[in-house]
Motif scaffolding. Structure first.
Motif, short mmCIF file in Angstrom:
data_model
loop_
_atom_site.label_atom_id
_atom_site.label_comp_id
_atom_site.label_asym_id
_atom_site.label_seq_id
_atom_site.Cartn_x
_atom_site.Cartn_y
_atom_site.Cartn_z
N PRO A 70 66.38 92.27 42.56
CA PRO A 70 65.58 93.20 41.77
C PRO A 70 64.24 93.59 42.41
CG PRO A 70 65.38 91.00 40.88
CD PRO A 70 66.35 90.92 42.02
N GLY A 71 63.87 92.94 43.50
CA GLY A 71 62.59 93.21 44.15
C GLY A 71 61.55 92.16 43.80
N ARG A 72 60.59 92.00 44.69
CA ARG A 72 59.56 90.98 44.55
C ARG A 72 58.72 91.17 43.29
NH1 ARG A 72 54.16 89.79 46.08
NH2 ARG A 72 53.94 87.64 46.74
N ASP A 73 58.30 92.41 43.04
CA ASP A 73 57.45 92.67 41.87
C ASP A 73 58.16 92.33 40.58
OD1 ASP A 73 55.44 93.53 43.57
OD2 ASP A 73 55.84 95.66 43.27
N SER A 74 59.44 92.69 40.50
CA SER A 74 60.22 92.38 39.30
C SER A 74 60.37 90.88 39.11
CB SER A 74 61.60 93.04 39.39
OG SER A 74 62.38 92.68 38.27
N LEU A 75 60.66 90.16 40.19
CA LEU A 75 60.80 88.70 40.08
C LEU A 75 59.49 88.05 39.69
CD1 LEU A 75 63.16 87.89 43.07
CD2 LEU A 75 63.70 87.82 40.63
N GLU A 76 58.39 88.52 40.26
CA GLU A 76 57.08 87.97 39.91
C GLU A 76 56.79 88.20 38.42
OE1 GLU A 76 52.48 88.13 41.52
OE2 GLU A 76 53.93 89.55 42.33
N GLU A 77 57.10 89.38 37.93
CA GLU A 77 56.89 89.68 36.51
C GLU A 77 57.78 88.81 35.62
OE1 GLU A 77 57.93 93.28 33.47
OE2 GLU A 77 57.21 93.86 35.47
N ARG A 78 59.04 88.67 35.99
CA ARG A 78 59.97 87.84 35.21
C ARG A 78 59.53 86.39 35.19
NH1 ARG A 78 65.78 89.80 37.38
NH2 ARG A 78 66.53 88.01 36.19
N ALA A 79 59.08 85.87 36.32
CA ALA A 79 58.61 84.49 36.37
C ALA A 79 57.37 84.32 35.51
CB ALA A 79 58.33 84.08 37.81
N GLY A 80 56.49 85.31 35.52
CA GLY A 80 55.30 85.27 34.67
C GLY A 80 55.65 85.27 33.20
N ARG A 81 56.64 86.07 32.82
CA ARG A 81 57.09 86.09 31.42
C ARG A 81 57.71 84.76 31.04
NH1 ARG A 81 59.53 91.38 32.40
NH2 ARG A 81 61.52 90.27 32.30
N LEU A 82 58.41 84.14 32.00
CA LEU A 82 59.00 82.82 31.76
C LEU A 82 57.90 81.83 31.38
CD1 LEU A 82 61.38 80.77 32.00
CD2 LEU A 82 60.80 80.59 34.41
N CYS A 83 56.80 81.88 32.09
CA CYS A 83 55.69 80.97 31.80
C CYS A 83 55.10 81.24 30.42
CB CYS A 83 54.59 81.12 32.85
SG CYS A 83 55.03 80.54 34.48
N GLN A 84 54.97 82.49 30.06
CA GLN A 84 54.39 82.85 28.77
C GLN A 84 55.32 82.53 27.61
OE1 GLN A 84 53.43 86.96 29.37
NE2 GLN A 84 51.69 86.49 30.67
N ALA A 85 56.62 82.45 27.87
CA ALA A 85 57.58 82.19 26.81
C ALA A 85 57.61 80.72 26.40
CB ALA A 85 58.98 82.62 27.26
N GLU A 86 57.10 79.86 27.25
CA GLU A 86 57.13 78.43 26.97
C GLU A 86 56.03 78.05 25.96
OE1 GLU A 86 59.51 76.35 27.97
OE2 GLU A 86 60.38 78.10 28.94
N THR A 87 56.38 77.17 25.04
CA THR A 87 55.41 76.61 24.11
C THR A 87 54.90 75.33 24.74
OG1 THR A 87 56.63 77.52 22.25
CG2 THR A 87 55.05 75.78 21.76
#
Length: 134
Positions: A70-87
């Motif tokens: 998906p591209g570097r920017d997309s992966l970086e964004e997805r990984a960031g969302r992963l972090c924000q999704a965690e409680t």
């Protein structure tokens, strides 16, 4: 004989005193805590989260094997969302903590790596003594 024993102990002794178990980055599990964490390393040493450590894997996701890169920017964004999704159970003072994400390069993706990770890391070294996961 004693001299030989001392030489062997001086070479092996410091290695035996390193805490934790060396784990390959592809085998990290959510909740793992790491002593002397190095995000760029192919492996790190895990320890129980009750022992002094410098980072914890708080979220992980593996994309589908057939998904195109998906591209570097997309992966970086997805990984960031992963972090924000965690409680997380973060302390009140978080000035010595930073969020770190890891995701595959295009070459890694081509070789089958689909893993995205979120770590919480101490900027002060092995000063953490608990889990951030609730």
């Amino acid at each position: 004989m004693v001299l030989v024993g001392l030489i062997i102990w001086s070479a092996v002794g410091p290695l035996a005193q390193k805490p934790g178990t060396e784990v390959n980055a592809t085998e990290y599990a959510e909740g793992d805590c790491f002593v002397d964490f190095d995000a760029a390393a192919e492996s790190n040493r895990t320890v129980p989260c009750t022992e002094s450590h410098s980072a914890q894997l708080v979220g992980s996701f593996t994309a589908e094997a057939d998904e195109p890169y998906p591209g570097r920017d997309s992966l970086e964004e997805r990984a960031g969302r992963l972090c924000q999704a965690e409680t997380l159970a973060l302390p009140e003072a978080t000035d010595s903590l930073k969020q770190r994400t890891a995701y595959p390069s295009e070459e890694g993706w081509a070789s089958g790596d689909r893993r995205l990770d979120c770590f919480i890391e101490s900027t002060a070294g092995n000063t953490l003594t608990g889990s951030f996961l609730k």
